[in-house]
Design an enzyme around this catalytic site. Structure first.
Site, PDB file in Angstrom:
ATOM      1  N   HIS A   1     -15.875  -3.959  -8.717  1.00  0.00           N
ATOM      2  CA  HIS A   1     -14.526  -4.108  -8.169  1.00  0.00           C
ATOM      3  C   HIS A   1     -13.670  -4.893  -9.162  1.00  0.00           C
ATOM      4  O   HIS A   1     -14.148  -5.829  -9.808  1.00  0.00           O
ATOM      5  CB  HIS A   1     -14.573  -4.814  -6.814  1.00  0.00           C
ATOM      6  CG  HIS A   1     -13.283  -4.687  -6.069  1.00  0.00           C
ATOM      7  ND1 HIS A   1     -12.179  -5.451  -6.387  1.00  0.00           N
ATOM      8  CD2 HIS A   1     -12.913  -3.874  -5.049  1.00  0.00           C
ATOM      9  CE1 HIS A   1     -11.185  -5.101  -5.577  1.00  0.00           C
ATOM     10  NE2 HIS A   1     -11.598  -4.158  -4.762  1.00  0.00           N
TER      11      HIS A   1
ATOM     12  N   GLU B   1      -9.656   2.829  -8.176  1.00  0.00           N
ATOM     13  CA  GLU B   1      -8.709   1.852  -7.638  1.00  0.00           C
ATOM     14  C   GLU B   1      -7.825   1.319  -8.768  1.00  0.00           C
ATOM     15  O   GLU B   1      -8.252   0.402  -9.506  1.00  0.00           O
ATOM     16  CB  GLU B   1      -9.446   0.671  -6.997  1.00  0.00           C
ATOM     17  CG  GLU B   1     -10.335   1.040  -5.847  1.00  0.00           C
ATOM     18  CD  GLU B   1     -10.577  -0.145  -4.913  1.00  0.00           C
ATOM     19  OE1 GLU B   1     -10.225  -0.034  -3.734  1.00  0.00           O
ATOM     20  OE2 GLU B   1     -11.094  -1.181  -5.368  1.00  0.00           O
TER      21      GLU B   1
ATOM     22  N   ASN C   1     -13.437  -2.533   2.813  1.00  0.00           N
ATOM     23  CA  ASN C   1     -13.821  -3.691   2.005  1.00  0.00           C
ATOM     24  C   ASN C   1     -13.080  -4.898   2.577  1.00  0.00           C
ATOM     25  O   ASN C   1     -11.887  -5.070   2.332  1.00  0.00           O
ATOM     26  CB  ASN C   1     -13.441  -3.450   0.535  1.00  0.00           C
ATOM     27  CG  ASN C   1     -13.793  -4.639  -0.340  1.00  0.00           C
ATOM     28  OD1 ASN C   1     -14.408  -5.608   0.118  1.00  0.00           O
ATOM     29  ND2 ASN C   1     -13.400  -4.576  -1.609  1.00  0.00           N
ATOM     30  N   TRP C   2     -13.796  -5.695   3.326  1.00  0.00           N
ATOM     31  CA  TRP C   2     -13.156  -6.844   3.987  1.00  0.00           C
ATOM     32  C   TRP C   2     -12.968  -8.028   3.045  1.00  0.00           C
ATOM     33  O   TRP C   2     -12.382  -9.041   3.427  1.00  0.00           O
ATOM     34  CB  TRP C   2     -13.976  -7.259   5.227  1.00  0.00           C
ATOM     35  CG  TRP C   2     -13.866  -6.296   6.366  1.00  0.00           C
ATOM     36  CD1 TRP C   2     -13.031  -5.219   6.456  1.00  0.00           C
ATOM     37  CD2 TRP C   2     -14.602  -6.317   7.606  1.00  0.00           C
ATOM     38  NE1 TRP C   2     -13.199  -4.566   7.658  1.00  0.00           N
ATOM     39  CE2 TRP C   2     -14.160  -5.224   8.382  1.00  0.00           C
ATOM     40  CE3 TRP C   2     -15.592  -7.152   8.127  1.00  0.00           C
ATOM     41  CZ2 TRP C   2     -14.675  -4.952   9.654  1.00  0.00           C
ATOM     42  CZ3 TRP C   2     -16.106  -6.878   9.387  1.00  0.00           C
ATOM     43  CH2 TRP C   2     -15.654  -5.797  10.144  1.00  0.00           C
ATOM     44  N   LYS C   3     -13.500  -7.913   1.840  1.00  0.00           N
ATOM     45  CA  LYS C   3     -13.346  -8.988   0.843  1.00  0.00           C
ATOM     46  C   LYS C   3     -13.724 -10.341   1.463  1.00  0.00           C
ATOM     47  O   LYS C   3     -14.690 -10.405   2.208  1.00  0.00           O
ATOM     48  CB  LYS C   3     -11.923  -8.965   0.267  1.00  0.00           C
ATOM     49  CG  LYS C   3     -11.541  -7.554  -0.236  1.00  0.00           C
ATOM     50  CD  LYS C   3     -10.271  -7.490  -1.017  1.00  0.00           C
ATOM     51  CE  LYS C   3     -10.022  -6.067  -1.488  1.00  0.00           C
ATOM     52  NZ  LYS C   3      -8.834  -5.928  -2.312  1.00  0.00           N
TER      53      LYS C   3
ATOM     54  N   GLU D   1     -11.554  -7.110  -8.763  1.00  0.00           N
ATOM     55  CA  GLU D   1     -11.498  -8.558  -8.510  1.00  0.00           C
ATOM     56  C   GLU D   1     -12.716  -9.261  -9.084  1.00  0.00           C
ATOM     57  O   GLU D   1     -12.625 -10.403  -9.528  1.00  0.00           O
ATOM     58  CB  GLU D   1     -11.352  -8.812  -6.993  1.00  0.00           C
ATOM     59  CG  GLU D   1      -9.952  -8.442  -6.502  1.00  0.00           C
ATOM     60  CD  GLU D   1      -9.879  -7.976  -5.067  1.00  0.00           C
ATOM     61  OE1 GLU D   1     -10.839  -8.179  -4.309  1.00  0.00           O
ATOM     62  OE2 GLU D   1      -8.845  -7.382  -4.701  1.00  0.00           O
TER      63      GLU D   1
ATOM     64  N   GLY E   1      -6.844  -4.354   2.827  1.00  0.00           N
ATOM     65  CA  GLY E   1      -6.043  -4.996   3.870  1.00  0.00           C
ATOM     66  C   GLY E   1      -5.971  -4.233   5.188  1.00  0.00           C
ATOM     67  O   GLY E   1      -6.124  -4.820   6.266  1.00  0.00           O
TER      68      GLY E   1
ATOM     69  N   GLY F   1      -3.491  -4.221  -2.991  1.00  0.00           N
ATOM     70  CA  GLY F   1      -2.787  -5.279  -2.263  1.00  0.00           C
ATOM     71  C   GLY F   1      -1.306  -5.385  -2.562  1.00  0.00           C
ATOM     72  O   GLY F   1      -0.670  -6.379  -2.203  1.00  0.00           O
TER      73      GLY F   1
ATOM     74  N   SER G   1      -3.926   0.014  -1.644  1.00  0.00           N
ATOM     75  CA  SER G   1      -2.815   0.136  -0.687  1.00  0.00           C
ATOM     76  C   SER G   1      -2.916   1.378   0.212  1.00  0.00           C
ATOM     77  O   SER G   1      -1.904   1.981   0.567  1.00  0.00           O
ATOM     78  CB  SER G   1      -1.466   0.101  -1.411  1.00  0.00           C
ATOM     79  OG  SER G   1      -1.273  -1.172  -1.999  1.00  0.00           O
TER      80      SER G   1
HETATM   81  P1  13P Z   1      -5.941  -2.919  -0.497  1.00  0.00           P
HETATM   82  O1  13P Z   1      -6.243  -1.747   0.405  1.00  0.00           O
HETATM   83  O2  13P Z   1      -5.663  -4.183   0.249  1.00  0.00           O
HETATM   84  O3  13P Z   1      -4.885  -2.573  -1.508  1.00  0.00           O
HETATM   85  O4  13P Z   1      -7.282  -3.219  -1.325  1.00  0.00           O
HETATM   86  C1  13P Z   1      -7.923  -2.161  -1.948  1.00  0.00           C
HETATM   87  C2  13P Z   1      -9.231  -2.620  -2.420  1.00  0.00           C
HETATM   88  O5  13P Z   1      -9.324  -3.437  -3.323  1.00  0.00           O
HETATM   89  C3  13P Z   1     -10.431  -2.083  -1.767  1.00  0.00           C
HETATM   90  O6  13P Z   1     -11.573  -2.375  -2.493  1.00  0.00           O
END
Ligand code: 13P
Length: 268
Positions: A106, A185, A15-17, A108, A248, A191, A226
């Site tokens: 998600h 998650e 997931n490159w966000k 976010e 990340g 993160g 993470s």
């Molecule tokens: P991180 O791997 O940066 O913690 O993010 C996880 C995530 O939100 C994947 O959708």
């Protein structure tokens, strides 16, 4: 290997966000991944990459489709193939582009864009209507974790799948590509460099699996939060962890490649 066996492989999803900023960086990242995976097709997990919308076509055109699949990070909740919905992308548009996966729910999106269950139900409905596979994210906040509410939170988040039991149960009968993947998650692990203990992850995945079982829904269960090149190998040993959703660490080809390698092992 038949198609069913293929979809039973573990999943490693990037997931490159809202990254990277430039198209040049994006091209570099996907090209590097292609090169690293080039000589390795046999024991690979299902590798899926979710770039931001602005880079979706670029990545789709560049990625080696025999090794990787493409995924969108969002879809419009409105019941429309096209029309006056400024800034939105419909499930029909994704399907037409050849995108067959979408991340929905998600944390976010729930946190910053106030997506609630009503919105998520609509998004899932349109995704399924357009034959998109949904990666449905669930997870508890730090406060919920600390007050032992994890199971109650996950139960209520999974509850909306009751609306789709019919189509999901049919997909089980067909025994082909699953229409649904669950990504557990924990919000506090995203993160932060923090993760639950492996026992906690195993217990939560077991709980999710039981819940899906009672709904007679089949879905691989991924862990996210993470995940990195250091912990992926151990995560891959947990019984009900069918793969990972990586933020990340998927932005560096080297670390994402290492995570893929760790799930090759799980693939046997
Ligand atoms: P991180 O791997 O940066 O913690 O993010 C996880 C995530 O939100 C994947 O959708």
């Amino acid at each position: 290997m038949n198609i069913n066996q293929q979809w039973q492989r573990p999943w490693v999803v990037a997931n490159w966000k809202m990254n990277p900023v430039t198209t040049t960086e994006t091209i570099h990242l996907i090209t590097e991944l292609n090169e690293k995976l080039l000589n390795q097709t046999e024991s690979l997990p299902n590798v899926v990459v979710a770039p931001s919308f602005i880079h979706l076509t670029t990545v789709k055109d560049l990625l080696n489709a025999s090794i990787m699949d493409i995924c969108a990070q969002n879809v419009c909740a409105q019941n429309a193939q096209k029309g006056a919905f400024t800034g939105e992308i419909s499930a029909s548009q994704l399907q037409n582009l050849g995108v067959s996966n979408v991340i929905i729910g998600h944390s976010e999106r729930r946190q910053y864009f106030l997506e609630n269950n009503d919105v998520l139900i609509e998004k899932i409905r349109h995704a399924f209507d357009n034959n998109l596979t949904v990666i449905f994210c669930i997870g508890e906040t730090k406060a919920q974790y600390e007050t032992q509410q994890t199971q109650a939170v996950l139960e209520s988040q999974l509850q909306i799948l009751e609306n789709f039991k019919q189509s999901l149960q049919n997909s089980l009968d067909e025994a082909v590509k699953p229409k649904l993947l669950i990504a557990y998650e924990p919000v506090w692990a995203i993160g932060t460099g923090l993760t639950p203990t492996f026992d906690e992850i195993a217990n939560v995945h077991h709980f999710i699996s039981e819940m899906l079982g009672t709904m007679q829904i089949y879905a691989p269960i991924l862990y996210g939060g993470s995940v990195n090149a250091e912990n992926a190998k151990d995560l891959a040993t947990i019984d009900l962890v069918d793969g990972v959703l990586v933020g990340g660490a998927s932005l560096q080809a080297t670390s994402f490649y290492q995570i893929i390698q760790d799930f090759c092992v799980k693939n046997g």
